[in-house]
Write an enzyme that holds these catalytic residues in place. Structure first.
Site, PDB file in Angstrom:
ATOM      1  N   GLY A 313       0.971  -1.140  -0.095  1.00  0.00           N
ATOM      2  CA  GLY A 313      -0.025   0.026   0.120  1.00  0.00           C
ATOM      3  C   GLY A 313       0.835   1.229   0.062  1.00  0.00           C
ATOM      4  CB  SER A 314       0.286   4.500   1.219  1.00  0.00           C
ATOM      5  OG  SER A 314      -1.206   4.658   0.466  1.00  0.00           O
ATOM      6  CB  THR A 315       4.725   1.726   3.449  1.00  0.00           C
ATOM      7  OG1 THR A 315       4.167   0.444   2.847  1.00  0.00           O
ATOM      8  CG2 THR A 315       3.932   2.107   4.822  1.00  0.00           C
ATOM      9  CG  ASN A 758      -3.253   6.432   1.119  1.00  0.00           C
ATOM     10  OD1 ASN A 758      -2.811   6.374   0.088  1.00  0.00           O
ATOM     11  ND2 ASN A 758      -4.479   6.445   1.679  1.00  0.00           N
TER      12      ASN A 758
END
Length: 758
Positions: A313-315, A758
């Site tokens: 995901g957003s990492t 996020n």
């Protein structure tokens, strides 16, 4: 008659001669032909060969604290023949049941064991009596003394038929601490998992032996020949981990594990400048001292840190951001339209968490809010497929890191089409391991160098103390320039420092500059549709930004609350661990100093002078200082600031930059702002304010009387303003997660649940 006598004598003589010849042949065969063989058999019978065991090498943390070592152990032995001879069957069964907890029926079977109709001379009490510790040994010794006293009173023999065989076993003094790093050896001393297995050749050593001639009782004969071969003990291994930081990690994890009941959790900490692992833990876990416990599940042994892939995901946006900064494509002050974006050749848009978006916002605000649209534009439109894939590979994804732990895996990352390029830009459709993610964020922290992670610091010979192997810092490649790394860090710092819209605000630590990124990946069910009740949430970051000492990744697989994201669950774990680790490591807070008498005082930094500066220069100055800010107006230079230059600032306080004359500006929409931030803005605009309620701004009413503006604010308490991140699928081996899906599937998800902190 005489002839018969002679014939008989001849026959007898011939028979005797034949027997003598046969005897001579037999003697010749035994002594000459097979003499060596019989000699060896005889030597074997009177020669005793005693094995001298080698001690397994110790494993310690970086400070020398023992994590694994060999200790004396004792196996309980019963002699059924002696026990029955002295009538101690019932006493032995009852006593061992009370001490060892072994079932009485099993003990009865051991005590009554026979062979060829006779009671056997010796039987080991397994498993409960196998390699017991000193405490159990003392209990057995006391019990044996009681039996001997009983025999003495009854005037029977002095042997009870109960004894102890001295051995050694592997012992882990801290129980579950660092279990997945250490692994364990089985009860025979054979390495099974973790470092115990990975470096078994160093740890196990070489047994010695002693040969000597003995009598029938096994006692050494006087002046007999003896051959002695010494044992060589295993090498000692010092790890890079710190058992105190390891404790901080596991303690913080347990609190969240009990609250959210996830499938699994993983945390890894490292020194980003060397990639020495300072701590690594997973939940659920196990105790290597009692690995055979029936309550231990097979999944408890799984080291998710290196053996599991998941969709980040957003990492993963740190890769896109760093690449755009390196290529000089990222302009933090440039505006774009948030909300949704169409990928070339598709008819279904990709969305931000708020499908309607936040209007025209800057790319820096997009980073703070973790806008998927911003990163699609950066990764797909600006970088493009080839450059994005290059940075993904350069940051180490799609390849093993080479850490000294067994079972590390990796998955190749391919971006076949424009949809995959767009979604990969914000961490969808890619599979990574936690250790890869940590190495990538460390590259941003340390000046752009991808380093090989290490968990072994040095290996030494216990006999002479010499270091036979040591680990140095291994640079894999320079991924981005030091300047680009510093700039990327400043933007990631804003994700944490912005206490209003920064998705990483729950990782903020007063007195330390923290950079980080949250992530939430929604899982997909068997029908390949997103299941919004299941997600993997995470946080990755480092501190202090100006001189990084620790980088940390936190992953929580499927918390039981579907409404929480990485900012709500994972960021607080990061905060708790790092806020303990940095003072322990001797890193002072930036807002403290020691006085001449040794006392520590808290300093409040003064607001810098920003008026008359170009807006771009003012923003860069604040970014370099790690100060949160907001610009009001669309002017080219700063007309006024709040707080004023030289004003002592509170921890985490935001600076507001006014770029237009107040009488020409409309009052901005303050809904969702805290009262303090709203008052700061309105003070800067020279508006009078009235307030009703408490909490956050829910409504505002602007009035203008005689050229003097007044604003009435209505406040309401709100639920935690945490949101959950971009609706990504996940894929975690050994722990969960599902298959990849298309961008169209992603876009069809429910509004408000598809993208997150996020």
């Amino acid at each position: 008659m005489i002839k018969r006598i002679k014939l008989r004598a001849l026959l007898i003589g011939g028979f005797i001669t034949l027997l003598f010849v046969v005897l001579l042949i037999r003697v010749f065969t035994l002594q000459v032909v097979k003499g060596q063989d019989w000699h060896e058999r005889a030597v074997f019978q009177w020669t005793r060969n005693v094995t001298i065991p080698a001690s397994r090498g110790m494993i310690t943390d970086r400070n020398g604290d023992v994590l694994a070592s060999d200790i004396p152990a004792y196996t309980v032995i019963v002699n059924p023949a002696v026990i029955h001879e002295n009538g101690l069957e019932n006493e032995i069964i009852e006593g061992l049941h009370n001490i060892l907890g072994k079932d009485e029926s099993e003990l009865k079977e051991l005590v009554n064991a026979k062979k060829d109709g006779k009671y056997r001379p010796g039987r080991e009490v397994r498993n409960e009596g196998w390699k017991v510790d000193e405490t159990k040994k003392a209990q057995i010794d006391d019990f044996n003394k009681e039996l001997m006293d009983q025999l003495e009173k009854e005037k029977k023999g002095m042997e009870t038929g109960l004894g102890l065989l001295k051995e050694q076993k592997r012992y882990y003094p801290n129980g579950t601490l660092a279990a997945h790093i250490l692994g364990y050896t089985d009860r025979n001393g054979e390495a099974v998992a973790g470092l115990e297995a990975y470096i078994d050749d160093y740890l196990k050593g070489t047994p010695g032996e002693m040969k000597y001639e003995s009598d029938r009782q096994g006692d050494q004969l006087p002046q007999a020949n003896m051959v002695y071969k010494p044992a060589f003990n295993g090498k000692n291994v010092k790890l890079t981990i710190d058992d105190t930081i390891q404790y901080y990690i596991e303690d913080a994890m347990k609190e969240t594990y009990e609250q959210y009941k996830p499938i699994s959790m993983t945390v890894i900490a490292a020194n980003p400048k060397t990639m020495e692992i300072l701590g690594m833990a997973n939940l659920p876990t196990f105790n290597p001292n009692t690995y055979w416990d029936p309550a231990t599940d097979q999944k408890d042994f799984f080291n998710y840190a290196v053996k599991a892939t998941y969709e980040p995901g957003s990492t993963f946006k740190i890769v896109t951001l760093a690449g755009a900064v390196q290529e000089r494509l990222f302009n933090p002050n440039a505006f774009y339209q948030s909300g949704q974006i169409y990928v070339k050749g598709t008819h279904t848009p990709l969305h931000d968490i708020v499908r309607s978006g936040w209007g025209q916002i800057t790319y820096l605000e997009g980073v703070k809010r973790s806008s998927n649209v911003a990163f699609v534009k950066l990764g797909s439109e600006m970088l493009g497929k080839d450059r994005l894939l290059k940075y993904i590979n350069d940051f180490g994804f799609g390849q093993k890191t080479g850490i000294e732990l067994p079972g590390e895996i990796s998955k190749t990352i391919n971006l076949p089409g424009p949809v995959e390029v767009a979604t990969a830009s914000y961490g969808h459709g890619v599979s990574v391991t936690p250790i890869q993610q940590l190495a990538a964020i460390s590259a941003v922290a340390n000046g752009g160098k991808l380093l090989k992670p290490h968990i072994i610091k040095e290996i030494t010979d216990p006999d002479n103390g010499k270091v036979i192997k040591s680990t140095n810092t291994d640079v894999v490649r320079q991924v981005i320039s030091p300047e680009a790394a510093k700039e990327t860090s400043s933007y990631l710092e804003q994700v944490v420092a912005d206490r209003a819209i920064g998705t990483g605000k729950h990782a903020y630590i007063e007195g330390y500059r923290v950079a980080g990124k949250t992530g939430t990946a929604v899982k997909y069910g068997p029908d390949l549709k997103p299941d919004y009740s299941k997600s993997v949430v995470s946080f990755i970051g480092f501190a202090p930004v100006n001189d990084p000492k620790i980088a940390l990744i936190v992953i929580v697989d499927q918390p039981n609350d579907p409404d929480v994201g990485g900012g709500m669950v994972a960021a607080p774990i990061f905060k708790k661990i790092v806020s303990q680790a940095l003072p322990y490591m001797g890193v002072p807070k930036s807002n403290t100093k020691k006085t001449s008498n040794g006392k520590t005082t808290v300093e409040r930094p003064e607001a810098p002078t920003l008026t008359k500066l170009a807006v771009k220069d003012a923003k860069q100055k604040l970014l370099n200082a790690g100060v949160d800010f907001e610009t009001i107006g669309k002017g080219a230079s700063v007309i006024r600031q709040f707080p004023a230059a030289g004003t002592p600032m509170s921890p985490g306080q935001r600076i507001y930059l006014l770029t237009e004359e107040t009488d020409k500006m409309t009052v901005p929409d303050l809904k969702g702002e805290s009262l303090r931030d709203a008052l700061d803005i309105l003070t800067l605009l020279k508006c009078s304010v009235t307030v009703q309620g408490e909490g956050y701004v829910s409504e505002q009413l602007v009035t203008d009387k005689n050229g003097k503006r007044s604003v009435q604010l209505t406040l309401k308490p709100v639920k935690d303003d945490e949101t959950s991140e971009d609706a990504s699928s996940s894929s975690t081996e050994g722990g969960s997660i599902s298959e990849d899906t298309s961008a169209d599937d992603l876009a069809d998800g429910k509004s408000g649940k598809e993208a997150g902190d996020n």
